[in-house]
Design a protein around this motif. Structure first.
Motif, PDB file in Angstrom:
ATOM      1  N   ILE A 259      22.374  -5.346  13.390  1.00 11.70           N
ATOM      2  CA  ILE A 259      22.306  -6.794  13.223  1.00 11.70           C
ATOM      3  C   ILE A 259      21.424  -7.102  12.026  1.00 11.70           C
ATOM      4  CG2 ILE A 259      21.672  -8.975  14.314  1.00 11.70           C
ATOM      5  CD1 ILE A 259      22.055  -7.658  17.006  1.00 11.70           C
ATOM      6  N   PRO A 260      21.940  -7.770  10.991  1.00 15.96           N
ATOM      7  CA  PRO A 260      21.086  -8.129   9.856  1.00 15.96           C
ATOM      8  C   PRO A 260      20.133  -9.259  10.235  1.00 15.96           C
ATOM      9  CG  PRO A 260      23.293  -9.009   9.548  1.00 15.96           C
ATOM     10  CD  PRO A 260      23.334  -8.161  10.791  1.00 15.96           C
ATOM     11  N   PHE A 261      18.951  -9.215   9.660  1.00 13.69           N
ATOM     12  CA  PHE A 261      17.910 -10.205   9.949  1.00 13.69           C
ATOM     13  C   PHE A 261      17.676 -10.298  11.449  1.00 13.69           C
ATOM     14  CE2 PHE A 261      19.972 -11.524   5.963  1.00 13.69           C
ATOM     15  CZ  PHE A 261      18.877 -11.494   5.115  1.00 13.69           C
ATOM     16  N   PHE A 262      17.504  -9.136  12.044  1.00 12.24           N
ATOM     17  CA  PHE A 262      17.344  -9.027  13.497  1.00 12.24           C
ATOM     18  C   PHE A 262      16.150  -9.838  13.995  1.00 12.24           C
ATOM     19  CE2 PHE A 262      15.365  -6.890  17.110  1.00 12.24           C
ATOM     20  CZ  PHE A 262      16.426  -6.761  17.989  1.00 12.24           C
ATOM     21  N   GLY A 263      15.064  -9.851  13.259  1.00  7.70           N
ATOM     22  CA  GLY A 263      13.858 -10.534  13.714  1.00  7.70           C
ATOM     23  C   GLY A 263      13.899 -12.031  13.603  1.00  7.70           C
ATOM     24  N   HIS A 264      14.960 -12.600  13.041  1.00  6.54           N
ATOM     25  CA  HIS A 264      15.049 -14.050  12.893  1.00  6.54           C
ATOM     26  C   HIS A 264      15.911 -14.691  13.981  1.00  6.54           C
ATOM     27  CE1 HIS A 264      13.114 -14.333   8.869  1.00  6.54           C
ATOM     28  NE2 HIS A 264      13.550 -13.081   8.764  1.00  6.54           N
ATOM     29  N   ASN A 265      16.342 -13.914  14.957  1.00  2.78           N
ATOM     30  CA  ASN A 265      17.149 -14.444  16.059  1.00  2.78           C
ATOM     31  C   ASN A 265      16.376 -14.326  17.363  1.00  2.78           C
ATOM     32  OD1 ASN A 265      19.402 -14.924  14.396  1.00  2.78           O
ATOM     33  ND2 ASN A 265      20.142 -12.842  14.670  1.00  2.78           N
ATOM     34  N   PRO A 266      16.588 -15.240  18.291  1.00  2.00           N
ATOM     35  CA  PRO A 266      16.000 -15.050  19.622  1.00  2.00           C
ATOM     36  C   PRO A 266      16.665 -13.884  20.342  1.00  2.00           C
ATOM     37  CG  PRO A 266      17.401 -16.995  19.590  1.00  2.00           C
ATOM     38  CD  PRO A 266      17.294 -16.524  18.177  1.00  2.00           C
ATOM     39  N   SER A 267      15.941 -13.284  21.258  1.00  2.00           N
ATOM     40  CA  SER A 267      16.442 -12.077  21.919  1.00  2.00           C
ATOM     41  C   SER A 267      17.735 -12.299  22.691  1.00  2.00           C
ATOM     42  CB  SER A 267      15.363 -11.519  22.847  1.00  2.00           C
ATOM     43  OG  SER A 267      14.985 -12.476  23.808  1.00  2.00           O
ATOM     44  N   PRO A 268      17.983 -13.449  23.348  1.00  2.00           N
ATOM     45  CA  PRO A 268      19.272 -13.601  24.057  1.00  2.00           C
ATOM     46  C   PRO A 268      20.474 -13.498  23.132  1.00  2.00           C
ATOM     47  CG  PRO A 268      17.708 -15.226  24.845  1.00  2.00           C
ATOM     48  CD  PRO A 268      17.089 -14.590  23.656  1.00  2.00           C
ATOM     49  N   ARG A 269      20.355 -14.031  21.907  1.00  2.81           N
ATOM     50  CA  ARG A 269      21.487 -13.967  20.981  1.00  2.81           C
ATOM     51  C   ARG A 269      21.713 -12.540  20.483  1.00  2.81           C
ATOM     52  NH1 ARG A 269      25.090 -17.794  21.704  1.00  2.81           N
ATOM     53  NH2 ARG A 269      23.882 -19.125  23.102  1.00  2.81           N
ATOM     54  N   ASN A 270      20.629 -11.801  20.289  1.00  2.00           N
ATOM     55  CA  ASN A 270      20.800 -10.396  19.906  1.00  2.00           C
ATOM     56  C   ASN A 270      21.435  -9.594  21.028  1.00  2.00           C
ATOM     57  OD1 ASN A 270      19.699 -10.691  17.319  1.00  2.00           O
ATOM     58  ND2 ASN A 270      17.616 -10.371  18.064  1.00  2.00           N
ATOM     59  N   LEU A 271      21.113  -9.928  22.267  1.00  2.00           N
ATOM     60  CA  LEU A 271      21.736  -9.237  23.401  1.00  2.00           C
ATOM     61  C   LEU A 271      23.209  -9.595  23.503  1.00  2.00           C
ATOM     62  CD1 LEU A 271      18.952  -9.533  26.124  1.00  2.00           C
ATOM     63  CD2 LEU A 271      19.622  -7.512  24.841  1.00  2.00           C
ATOM     64  N   PHE A 272      23.565 -10.845  23.182  1.00  2.00           N
ATOM     65  CA  PHE A 272      24.979 -11.229  23.188  1.00  2.00           C
ATOM     66  C   PHE A 272      25.756 -10.385  22.185  1.00  2.00           C
ATOM     67  CE2 PHE A 272      24.160 -15.808  24.811  1.00  2.00           C
ATOM     68  CZ  PHE A 272      24.080 -15.320  26.089  1.00  2.00           C
ATOM     69  N   GLN A 273      25.166 -10.176  21.003  1.00  2.00           N
ATOM     70  CA  GLN A 273      25.847  -9.372  19.997  1.00  2.00           C
ATOM     71  C   GLN A 273      25.987  -7.931  20.444  1.00  2.00           C
ATOM     72  OE1 GLN A 273      27.670  -9.434  17.578  1.00  2.00           O
ATOM     73  NE2 GLN A 273      27.456  -7.422  16.619  1.00  2.00           N
ATOM     74  N   CYS A 274      24.987  -7.411  21.152  1.00  2.00           N
ATOM     75  CA  CYS A 274      25.085  -6.035  21.648  1.00  2.00           C
ATOM     76  C   CYS A 274      26.256  -5.877  22.607  1.00  2.00           C
ATOM     77  CB  CYS A 274      23.780  -5.640  22.334  1.00  2.00           C
ATOM     78  SG  CYS A 274      22.373  -5.481  21.213  1.00  2.00           S
ATOM     79  N   GLN A 275      26.583  -6.928  23.349  1.00  2.00           N
ATOM     80  CA  GLN A 275      27.733  -6.874  24.261  1.00  2.00           C
ATOM     81  C   GLN A 275      29.043  -7.110  23.520  1.00  2.00           C
ATOM     82  OE1 GLN A 275      27.551  -5.873  27.375  1.00  2.00           O
ATOM     83  NE2 GLN A 275      25.336  -5.640  27.180  1.00  2.00           N
ATOM     84  N   MET A 276      29.044  -8.073  22.586  1.00  2.00           N
ATOM     85  CA  MET A 276      30.298  -8.414  21.909  1.00  2.00           C
ATOM     86  C   MET A 276      30.701  -7.374  20.873  1.00  2.00           C
ATOM     87  SD  MET A 276      30.129 -12.551  21.544  1.00  2.00           S
ATOM     88  CE  MET A 276      28.519 -12.556  20.810  1.00  2.00           C
TER      89      MET A 276
ATOM     90  N   GLY B 253      25.569 -13.553  17.725  1.00  2.00           N
ATOM     91  CA  GLY B 253      25.809 -14.171  19.021  1.00  2.00           C
ATOM     92  C   GLY B 253      26.431 -15.541  18.959  1.00  2.00           C
ATOM     93  N   GLN B 254      26.909 -15.984  17.803  1.00  2.00           N
ATOM     94  CA  GLN B 254      27.573 -17.282  17.688  1.00  2.00           C
ATOM     95  C   GLN B 254      29.064 -17.076  17.932  1.00  2.00           C
ATOM     96  OE1 GLN B 254      26.508 -20.216  17.546  1.00  2.00           O
ATOM     97  NE2 GLN B 254      24.491 -20.283  16.591  1.00  2.00           N
ATOM     98  N   LYS B 255      29.471 -17.158  19.179  1.00  2.00           N
ATOM     99  CA  LYS B 255      30.860 -16.911  19.545  1.00  2.00           C
ATOM    100  C   LYS B 255      31.580 -18.238  19.738  1.00  2.00           C
ATOM    101  CE  LYS B 255      29.159 -16.267  24.254  1.00  2.00           C
ATOM    102  NZ  LYS B 255      29.098 -15.370  25.420  1.00  2.00           N
ATOM    103  N   GLY B 256      32.887 -18.213  19.513  1.00  2.00           N
ATOM    104  CA  GLY B 256      33.698 -19.411  19.673  1.00  2.00           C
ATOM    105  C   GLY B 256      35.166 -19.057  19.669  1.00  2.00           C
ATOM    106  N   THR B 257      35.980 -19.991  20.115  1.00  2.00           N
ATOM    107  CA  THR B 257      37.430 -19.801  20.167  1.00  2.00           C
ATOM    108  C   THR B 257      38.106 -20.600  19.067  1.00  2.00           C
ATOM    109  OG1 THR B 257      37.607 -21.586  21.789  1.00  2.00           O
ATOM    110  CG2 THR B 257      37.446 -19.330  22.632  1.00  2.00           C
ATOM    111  N   LEU B 258      39.227 -20.086  18.618  1.00  2.00           N
ATOM    112  CA  LEU B 258      39.991 -20.762  17.575  1.00  2.00           C
ATOM    113  C   LEU B 258      40.643 -22.009  18.153  1.00  2.00           C
ATOM    114  CD1 LEU B 258      41.339 -20.974  14.799  1.00  2.00           C
ATOM    115  CD2 LEU B 258      43.047 -19.336  15.596  1.00  2.00           C
TER     116      LEU B 258
END
Length: 567
Positions: free
Chosen positions: A151-168, A412-417
């Motif tokens: 994840i680039p700029f890992f330290g600039h995100n809150p931990s829940p969003r980084n965890l979302f990316q780890c799952q997605m 962690g910014q997920k969305g649908t088309l």
């Protein structure tokens, strides 16, 4: 009285003896665990005149309640526990006592004070005064998982969003392997044109992620331009999709076993087609001179599906028949001492090849509504005479983005088309650039994914300079962790003639007027997830299948069942 002052020493679960419980204290220099770990270093052991201990030795000093400087480090089973058995997970750290690299185990690290960086040893006064730190991480990135280190700029995100990316990241479509042409996976997702991200981390190169990319570089505009960008929905440029952006394929494999019902003998005996009187096999029926030609272009000469054939609902893609054969005992040499139907060498029943009749030719139709293409066909069960009884078929399904498919950034910014907007209606900049994807500005204030905004600025800088941004976006780098990291990137953008904060003036593609607000726009790597509408939609006709007992609709998407409402 002695049990209150002694601690148990165990090796691989066996009790070796007892030691003074005061030797388990972390703050003492004569801690037995520190002394044993120093013997794992060959130079230190030679200096003491003692044999070196193996590197795989796990030394766990589990303290007594109240006998440790850290009140949180209380062990359930106090004592000195040693492990030497194979198959244990161990990882390397640097010892501050010997200066050598030491391998520690999973139970051992719970009771060790390991500094993340050298700055922790100085900035943490309690641990510094008690001299608790005896180990330090070889690299602070070792505290991150494989996915989170990407994840680039890992330290600039809150931990829940980084965890979302780890799952997605595990649900992302990409290039999973390079041997897909030789594999028959049950289901596989392949992104047709993945790209290397413009903004990566230093671990990206070390793990060789360029060989298996999972992202697509897109021009992202943070703008509320249409009514279709509410509730995390994203609007994508239709022309970009038509050029191949986010285009993907789904590969499915199924087995065509013509004798599946015949194999269920019920007696436990193995079904042998060479001895069975009736079995089914693939075979293309030859037409008589009086019959009209049939549309069987998707069937090869052996009756199997033809490679490259396009399959639609109702398409005939294989042909099969029944084979009737009997044992021709009269044509075999008869011996009074043995069974005439057994081969003298293999002791298996012999079959006369002349007694075979191919009857009851039947076509096999493709019964699914989604169009696909046959990639490969491999026979998996063949008789001694060459009749194919079963085969595996691998098909490829084209999955271009449609409304309802899921996308996500690496933050962690997920969305649908929600809409495929024509390029003529998309906003454009002074240079004529139109965004590939538009996201609502309301997705940022509550989630605080500043890392994505930093990637947009860094991505624009990477596209204009022709170099990949890696050092500035990696975790624990001075440029990434500093509070003025955006200023370092903004100054470089300003020298290229862009706005310091990455904003640009856009014009409406529908009216041609200049938009009142300046729009934050840049390059960001987006991921297409495998959650697609074509795999989840469920529809049922008015006269669908029902249960014969209750006359209620069946359940299950594959069977055309209904959805229960109100229960």
């Amino acid at each position: 009285q002695e049990s209150r002052t002694l601690a148990t020493v165990t090796l691989d679960g066996e009790v070796l003896g007892y030691i003074d419980r005061r030797q388990l204290q972390d703050r003492d220099d004569d801690n037995i665990g520190t002394w044993l770990r120093s013997l794992k270093d060959k130079q230190c052991a030679a200096h003491l005149g003692l044999p070196a201990l193996p590197q795989c030795l796990e030394i766990c000093c589990i303290p007594f309640p109240g006998a440790t400087a850290d009140p949180d480090a209380l062990g359930v089973y106090p004592g000195l526990v040693l492990f030497t058995t194979p198959g244990r997970l161990m990882r390397p750290v640097k010892s501050l006592v010997t200066g050598a690299v030491e391998h520690i185990g999973t139970l051992e690290q719970v009771y060790l004070h390991i500094a993340c960086t050298g700055k922790d040893i100085v900035d943490l006064p309690r641990e510094r005064d008690l001299k608790l730190f005896r180990h330090i991480e070889i690299s602070p990135v070792a505290t991150l998982s494989f996915v989170s280190s990407m994840i680039p700029f890992f330290g600039h995100n809150p931990s829940p969003r980084n965890l979302f990316q780890c799952q997605m990241a595990k649900q992302t479509m990409g290039i999973a392997n390079i041997s897909s042409k030789q594999r028959f996976d049950n289901k596989a997702y392949d992104l047709r044109q993945p790209q290397r991200p413009l903004v990566v981390t230093e671990q990206h190169w070390g793990w060789g992620m360029d060989s298996h990319p999972i992202t697509t570089n897109t021009i992202v505009a943070i703008i509320s331009y249409a009514e279709y960008d509410m509730e995390d929905a994203v609007v994508i440029n239709k022309s970009s999709v038509e050029r191949g952006m986010f285009a993907a394929d789904v590969t499915k494999t199924w087995t065509l076993d013509l004798n599946f019902d015949l194999k269920k003998t019920g007696t436990g005996a193995t079904w042998n087609p060479n001895t069975a009187s009736v079995y089914r096999c693939f075979r293309k029926r030859t037409l008589n001179a009086e019959e009209k030609p049939r549309a069987v272009d998707n069937v090869d000469d052996c009756g199997l599906p033809k490679k490259g054939a396009e399959l639609k609902d109702g398409t005939v893609y294989f042909e099969c028949c029944e084979v009737h054969h009997t044992l021709d005992v009269d044509s075999m040499a008869v011996d009074e001492d043995r069974d005439p139907g057994l081969d003298p060498v293999s002791k298996l029943p012999r079959v006369a090849p002349c007694c075979k009749d191919y009857v009851n030719h039947k076509p096999g139709r493709y019964t699914k509504s989604e169009r696909c293409f046959v990639e490969d066909v491999q026979p998996i069960e063949v008789t001694e005479d060459g009749d194919v009884l079963a085969a595996v078929v691998r098909v490829r399904i084209i999955r271009n983005p449609v409304i309802g498919d899921k996308f996500s950034s690496r933050h962690g910014q997920k969305g649908t088309l929600s809409m495929l907007m024509p390029a003529t209606d998309m906003p454009f900049s002074d240079s004529g650039m139109t965004p590939d994807l538009m996201i609502n500005p309301h997705a940022f204030p509550s989630r605080m994914t500043v890392g994505m905004m930093m990637e947009l600025v860094a991505g624009k800088l990477a596209a204009m300079t022709g170099r990949f941004i890696a050092h500035e976006s990696s975790a624990w780098n001075a440029e990434c962790t500093s509070t003025n990291a955006h200023e370092l990137l903004g100054e470089q953008l300003a020298r290229l003639g862009f706005d310091f904060y990455g904003e640009e003036t856009l014009y409406s593609g529908q009216t041609g007027e200049q938009l009142f607000a300046r729009i934050f726009i840049g390059c960001c790597a987006y991921q297409r997830l495998r959650h697609m509408v074509m795999d989840k939609w469920q529809v049922r006709e008015k006269t669908g299948p029902v249960d014969l007992t209750t006359l209620q609709p069946l359940k299950g998407r594959k069977r055309g069942g209904g959805i229960k409402v109100g229960e």
